[in-house]
Design a protein around this motif. Structure first.
Motif, PDB file in Angstrom:
ATOM      1  N   PHE A  42       0.836  -1.199   0.000  1.00  0.00           N
ATOM      2  CA  PHE A  42       0.000   0.000   0.000  1.00  0.00           C
ATOM      3  C   PHE A  42       0.876   1.256   0.000  1.00  0.00           C
ATOM      4  CE2 PHE A  42      -2.479   3.386   1.827  1.00  0.00           C
ATOM      5  CZ  PHE A  42      -3.765   3.196   1.337  1.00  0.00           C
ATOM      6  N   ALA A  43       1.942   1.238   0.797  1.00  0.00           N
ATOM      7  CA  ALA A  43       2.849   2.388   0.864  1.00  0.00           C
ATOM      8  C   ALA A  43       3.515   2.651  -0.482  1.00  0.00           C
ATOM      9  CB  ALA A  43       3.903   2.156   1.945  1.00  0.00           C
ATOM     10  N   ASN A  44       3.819   1.592  -1.222  1.00  0.00           N
ATOM     11  CA  ASN A  44       4.376   1.766  -2.568  1.00  0.00           C
ATOM     12  C   ASN A  44       3.409   2.516  -3.474  1.00  0.00           C
ATOM     13  OD1 ASN A  44       6.964   0.751  -2.477  1.00  0.00           O
ATOM     14  ND2 ASN A  44       6.419  -1.282  -3.210  1.00  0.00           N
ATOM     15  N   PHE A  45       2.129   2.168  -3.393  1.00  0.00           N
ATOM     16  CA  PHE A  45       1.121   2.884  -4.181  1.00  0.00           C
ATOM     17  C   PHE A  45       1.116   4.365  -3.816  1.00  0.00           C
ATOM     18  CE2 PHE A  45      -1.532  -1.249  -4.396  1.00  0.00           C
ATOM     19  CZ  PHE A  45      -0.952  -1.602  -5.603  1.00  0.00           C
ATOM     20  N   ALA A  46       1.113   4.637  -2.514  1.00  0.00           N
ATOM     21  CA  ALA A  46       1.057   6.024  -2.051  1.00  0.00           C
ATOM     22  C   ALA A  46       2.270   6.818  -2.534  1.00  0.00           C
ATOM     23  CB  ALA A  46       0.966   6.060  -0.527  1.00  0.00           C
ATOM     24  N   SER A  47       3.455   6.233  -2.414  1.00  0.00           N
ATOM     25  CA  SER A  47       4.675   6.919  -2.846  1.00  0.00           C
ATOM     26  C   SER A  47       4.679   7.147  -4.355  1.00  0.00           C
ATOM     27  CB  SER A  47       5.908   6.111  -2.445  1.00  0.00           C
ATOM     28  OG  SER A  47       5.997   5.989  -1.049  1.00  0.00           O
ATOM     29  N   ALA A  48       4.132   6.194  -5.108  1.00  0.00           N
ATOM     30  CA  ALA A  48       4.077   6.336  -6.572  1.00  0.00           C
ATOM     31  C   ALA A  48       3.194   7.517  -6.968  1.00  0.00           C
ATOM     32  CB  ALA A  48       3.561   5.055  -7.206  1.00  0.00           C
ATOM     33  N   VAL A  49       2.192   7.807  -6.161  1.00  0.00           N
ATOM     34  CA  VAL A  49       1.364   8.995  -6.412  1.00  0.00           C
ATOM     35  C   VAL A  49       2.188  10.261  -6.190  1.00  0.00           C
ATOM     36  CG1 VAL A  49      -0.597  10.361  -5.573  1.00  0.00           C
ATOM     37  CG2 VAL A  49      -0.829   7.887  -5.839  1.00  0.00           C
ATOM     38  N   ALA A  99      -0.544  12.078  -0.991  1.00  0.00           N
ATOM     39  CA  ALA A  99      -1.344  11.101  -1.735  1.00  0.00           C
ATOM     40  C   ALA A  99      -2.692  10.924  -1.047  1.00  0.00           C
ATOM     41  CB  ALA A  99      -0.609   9.769  -1.819  1.00  0.00           C
ATOM     42  N   SER A 100      -3.748  11.216  -1.750  1.00  0.00           N
ATOM     43  CA  SER A 100      -5.096  11.034  -1.197  1.00  0.00           C
ATOM     44  C   SER A 100      -5.560   9.600  -1.431  1.00  0.00           C
ATOM     45  CB  SER A 100      -6.082  12.001  -1.861  1.00  0.00           C
ATOM     46  OG  SER A 100      -6.287  11.642  -3.223  1.00  0.00           O
ATOM     47  N   GLY A 101      -6.611   9.212  -0.735  1.00  0.00           N
ATOM     48  CA  GLY A 101      -7.172   7.879  -0.924  1.00  0.00           C
ATOM     49  C   GLY A 101      -7.618   7.645  -2.353  1.00  0.00           C
ATOM     50  N   GLU A 102      -8.220   8.668  -2.954  1.00  0.00           N
ATOM     51  CA  GLU A 102      -8.697   8.538  -4.339  1.00  0.00           C
ATOM     52  C   GLU A 102      -7.531   8.302  -5.294  1.00  0.00           C
ATOM     53  OE1 GLU A 102      -9.478  10.930  -2.257  1.00  0.00           O
ATOM     54  OE2 GLU A 102     -11.612  10.536  -1.876  1.00  0.00           O
ATOM     55  N   GLU A 103      -6.423   9.013  -5.069  1.00  0.00           N
ATOM     56  CA  GLU A 103      -5.255   8.863  -5.940  1.00  0.00           C
ATOM     57  C   GLU A 103      -4.607   7.494  -5.773  1.00  0.00           C
ATOM     58  OE1 GLU A 103      -3.587  13.436  -6.264  1.00  0.00           O
ATOM     59  OE2 GLU A 103      -3.332  12.336  -4.376  1.00  0.00           O
ATOM     60  N   ILE A 104      -4.534   7.024  -4.538  1.00  0.00           N
ATOM     61  CA  ILE A 104      -3.975   5.694  -4.279  1.00  0.00           C
ATOM     62  C   ILE A 104      -4.844   4.625  -4.922  1.00  0.00           C
ATOM     63  CG2 ILE A 104      -3.447   4.004  -2.469  1.00  0.00           C
ATOM     64  CD1 ILE A 104      -2.758   6.419  -0.668  1.00  0.00           C
ATOM     65  N   LEU A 105      -6.142   4.779  -4.808  1.00  0.00           N
ATOM     66  CA  LEU A 105      -7.068   3.820  -5.417  1.00  0.00           C
ATOM     67  C   LEU A 105      -6.889   3.790  -6.930  1.00  0.00           C
ATOM     68  CD1 LEU A 105      -9.394   1.860  -4.726  1.00  0.00           C
ATOM     69  CD2 LEU A 105     -10.979   3.756  -5.127  1.00  0.00           C
ATOM     70  N   ALA A 106      -6.704   4.961  -7.529  1.00  0.00           N
ATOM     71  CA  ALA A 106      -6.552   5.044  -8.985  1.00  0.00           C
ATOM     72  C   ALA A 106      -5.279   4.353  -9.455  1.00  0.00           C
ATOM     73  CB  ALA A 106      -6.551   6.504  -9.429  1.00  0.00           C
ATOM     74  N   ILE A 107      -4.174   4.570  -8.747  1.00  0.00           N
ATOM     75  CA  ILE A 107      -2.901   3.982  -9.196  1.00  0.00           C
ATOM     76  C   ILE A 107      -2.856   2.486  -8.934  1.00  0.00           C
ATOM     77  CG2 ILE A 107      -1.437   4.171  -7.130  1.00  0.00           C
ATOM     78  CD1 ILE A 107       0.676   5.455  -9.030  1.00  0.00           C
ATOM     79  N   SER A 108      -3.675   2.022  -7.985  1.00  0.00           N
ATOM     80  CA  SER A 108      -3.706   0.583  -7.679  1.00  0.00           C
ATOM     81  C   SER A 108      -4.519  -0.213  -8.696  1.00  0.00           C
ATOM     82  CB  SER A 108      -4.290   0.352  -6.282  1.00  0.00           C
ATOM     83  OG  SER A 108      -5.686   0.625  -6.254  1.00  0.00           O
ATOM     84  N   LYS A 109      -5.224   0.486  -9.577  1.00  0.00           N
ATOM     85  CA  LYS A 109      -6.088  -0.197 -10.542  1.00  0.00           C
ATOM     86  C   LYS A 109      -5.294  -1.025 -11.540  1.00  0.00           C
ATOM     87  CE  LYS A 109      -9.675   0.638 -14.022  1.00  0.00           C
ATOM     88  NZ  LYS A 109     -10.482   1.666 -14.747  1.00  0.00           N
ATOM     89  N   ASP A 110      -4.183  -0.474 -12.012  1.00  0.00           N
ATOM     90  CA  ASP A 110      -3.438  -1.155 -13.070  1.00  0.00           C
ATOM     91  C   ASP A 110      -1.946  -0.834 -12.963  1.00  0.00           C
ATOM     92  OD1 ASP A 110      -3.204  -2.786 -15.294  1.00  0.00           O
ATOM     93  OD2 ASP A 110      -3.504  -1.144 -16.714  1.00  0.00           O
ATOM     94  N   PRO A 111      -1.310  -1.201 -11.857  1.00  0.00           N
ATOM     95  CA  PRO A 111       0.096  -0.823 -11.658  1.00  0.00           C
ATOM     96  C   PRO A 111       1.061  -1.672 -12.483  1.00  0.00           C
ATOM     97  CG  PRO A 111      -0.634  -2.191  -9.838  1.00  0.00           C
ATOM     98  CD  PRO A 111      -1.842  -1.971 -10.711  1.00  0.00           C
TER      99      PRO A 111
END
Length: 635
Positions: free
Chosen positions: A305-312, A323-335
């Motif tokens: 999860f932290a990787n997703f947040a940092s990627a944002v 990194a907001s929850g919405e942004e983390i959710l978006a990047i987790s869709k197709d990393p």
């Protein structure tokens, strides 16, 4: 991690009470007016003028900004500021995030709020002006902070204990008393991130980078030194065994390695095609990890999860982002993950199938072989070399489009800056549709801001320019082929056509999927005499990314034929098809082809393909018999 799990974790954050202790700093930005101000009557010197000024929290303040972006139930800040205007401004900013600043102690003497003023003259920055270098925290301040930490440990779910400023802890007994508190509240989640006192605290979870972890082992290393995964695992294991609390070792683009009672877990980093800025990524990672742990998320999953947040965060340029929850959710869709970076960078680690040039990147893939029924091929660089050198055409097109009228006059520094950016983009985008690459060009032209907005073309305009140059080259080659001056062997990878025929004989259904325009793919495959072998179809760009992509082709094949993952094989020389195959659960073979010689290994491609997830690497199809034995005999 699936999106539903990400949503579930984000929902849990709403009930988390989080406290942040640390060095609270203020970053001040002065955009200077080049015209200056009036001449001072007192000194006779022309005064400087500030056209615009802005403020943002630094140090632990940026951690609070990241925490607030994740929408917790409550935030408490614990620390100290000076009795000055900068302390007042910092407190005001923290309050605007919804933080309780009642535990932010004001020390009236011998303490200035840590403040860093940056004077900006356009893109040029003068030396920074720093406040607080000689701060001395009083024992009374330390006692108040420790009491506030005790209250937080009694009433909050997690405490982030952050230390960034050298010399910010001036009384030795502060550390001793903090350790006594942490021992008393050993069942509480306390996450430590300390630059200068990392080894001094006990009964805490640790977030440290690979260099800091090496230092904890007594190793003399510098921040720029490369530390292998083997050493990271050894160092991290030692730290975990010494302190008996989970440790998270952040490794930049290589991801995060966790150490806890379950063992060692490698969480791969995320590949991004966009330009990045890593400033503040550590704060984002620390905040996300702490939230997850407080919400009961296991360490390995918290790291993902932290990787997703940092990627944002790292995609937000020229700012210390959150990194907001919405942004983390978006990047987790197709990393897109960064697989096996160490193997990718060091060919000495390669393991081969028997006495061949077939590299096995994952030993567990061998048990998956023997069931292949469908094979998807990329075209250019995988089978055909008719478009070899396309990068040499795209590069100047992109550079000229970004520099515009400055192409001939740009100084070396600017030209190289643009060139490096373009080459990096081409390298990362190899295999995607040309129209998508041209979308990237539009973004880069806007990013550099060297061409007037109205002069920037759309993706179709840039594609027309590029295709004109490319097809001039391709058509000359096809003319030589049709005239008999060159043969099919001059435009195909060694052994490729024979391998296609072998697959047909085995009853395997084969497909061709390219990022090139569909009509051109069909025409070129026909000119090389193998178009009829692709009984699964020939696919290419149709100018609308909503109607065609390699991802769609792979997913449709699996769905329509109700395939298990190991019944689909994808072979290509570009990251895109390899990434999409891995996501779909198929078997991915990267062909690290030398398109000039048409045989032999291209090391740069090898590295790129392994990072994209290739399970097997081949240089060409010259060892097709051995490859067939490997793929169609049960492992």
């Amino acid at each position: 991690m699936k999106q539903d799990r990400v949503k579930e974790i984000l929902k849990k954050f709403e009930n988390v009470n989080i406290a942040v202790y640390g060095d609270f700093c203020l970053d001040v930005y002065w955009d200077m007016d080049p015209e200056g101000s009036e001449v001072s009557v007192e000194t006779g010197l022309k005064a400087e003028a500030v056209a615009k000024h802005s403020y943002s929290p630094g140090g632990a303040g940026n951690i609070v900004a990241n925490v607030a972006a994740l929408n917790p139930k409550s935030i408490k800040v614990i620390g100290v500021v000076g009795d000055d205007i900068y302390g007042n401004e910092l407190r005001s900013i923290l309050k605007s995030y919804g933080a309780d600043t009642g535990s932010l102690t004001v020390q009236k003497n011998n303490f200035n709020t840590y403040t860093y003023i940056k004077k900006l003259y356009g893109e040029k920055e003068d030396p920074r002006i720093d406040f607080g270098l000689n701060n001395k925290r009083s024992k009374e301040t330390d006692l108040e902070i420790l009491n506030n930490i005790r209250v937080a440990l009694e009433t909050y779910d997690v405490l982030i204990f952050n230390q960034q400023v050298a010399g910010s802890i001036t009384n030795e007994d502060f550390i001793e008393k903090a350790n006594l508190l942490f021992k008393e509240f050993n069942d509480k989640i306390i996450v430590l991130d300390s630059r200068h006192y990392n080894g001094r605290f006990r009964n805490v979870y640790r977030k440290s980078n690979e260099t800091e972890t090496a230092v904890l082992n007594g190793v003399d290393v510098k921040p720029q030194d490369y530390i292998s995964f083997a050493d990271i695992k050894r160092y991290g294991t030692n730290v975990y065994e010494q302190y008996n609390k989970p440790i998270f070792v952040t490794c930049g683009a290589r991801g995060i390695v966790t150490f806890d009672e379950t063992g060692i877990n490698e969480i791969p980093g995320i590949q991004l095609n966009e330009k990045i800025d890593t400033v503040g990524a550590g704060d984002t990672s620390l905040s996300a990890l702490s939230f997850c742990l407080a919400a009961g998320v296991p360490p390995a999953e918290a790291a993902e999860f932290a990787n997703f947040a940092s990627a944002v965060t790292i995609q937000k340029l020229f700012t210390t982002g959150t990194a907001s929850g919405e942004e983390i959710l978006a990047i987790s869709k197709d990393p897109d993950y960064n697989y096996r970076p160490e193997l990718a960078g060091d060919i000495r680690l390669a393991k081969y199938y028997k006495d061949t040039e077939i590299e096995i990147c994952y030993s567990n893939v061998l048990s998956e072989l023997g069931n292949i029924k469908h094979v998807v091929f990329d075209h250019d660089g995988t089978i055909s070399t008719q478009r070899e050198g396309w990068e040499d055409i795209m590069e100047p097109v992109m550079i000229k489009s970004i520099l515009g009228d400055q192409y001939e006059t740009a100084d070396t520094s600017l030209f190289e800056k643009v060139r490096i950016r373009v080459l990096d983009f081409i390298d990362k985008s190899t295999g995607i549709q040309t129209i998508v690459q041209m979308e990237g060009l539009v973004k880069m032209a806007d990013e550099f801001n060297l061409v007037p907005k109205e002069a920037i073309l759309d993706k179709f305009g840039y594609k027309e320019i590029y295709n004109t140059g490319l097809m001039t080259m391709v058509n000359k080659r096809m003319t030589k082929l049709n005239n008999g001056q060159l043969t099919v062997q001059d435009f195909t990878m060694k052994g490729a056509v024979g391998f296609l025929h072998t697959l047909k004989e085995k009853g395997v259904r084969i497909y061709l999927a390219s990022g090139t325009d569909k009509a051109d793919v069909i025409n070129e495959a026909k000119s090389l005499g193998y178009d009829d072998l692709f009984d699964g179809g020939i696919y290419g760009s149709v100018g609308d990314i909503s109607k065609y992509s390699k991802k769609m082709v792979i997913e449709n094949i699996i769905k329509e034929n109700k395939l298990k993952g190991n019944e689909l094989l994808v072979i290509g020389d570009g990251p895109v098809e390899i990434k999409e195959c891995r996501k779909a659960g198929g078997i991915a073979i990267g062909i690290a082809s030398d398109e000039v010689r048409r045989y032999g290994l291209n090391r740069e491609k090898r590295s790129r393909l392994i990072k994209s997830g290739a399970q097997i690497i081949i240089p060409d199809f010259s060892q097709a018999d051995e490859l067939v034995d490997l793929l169609f005999v049960e492992g």
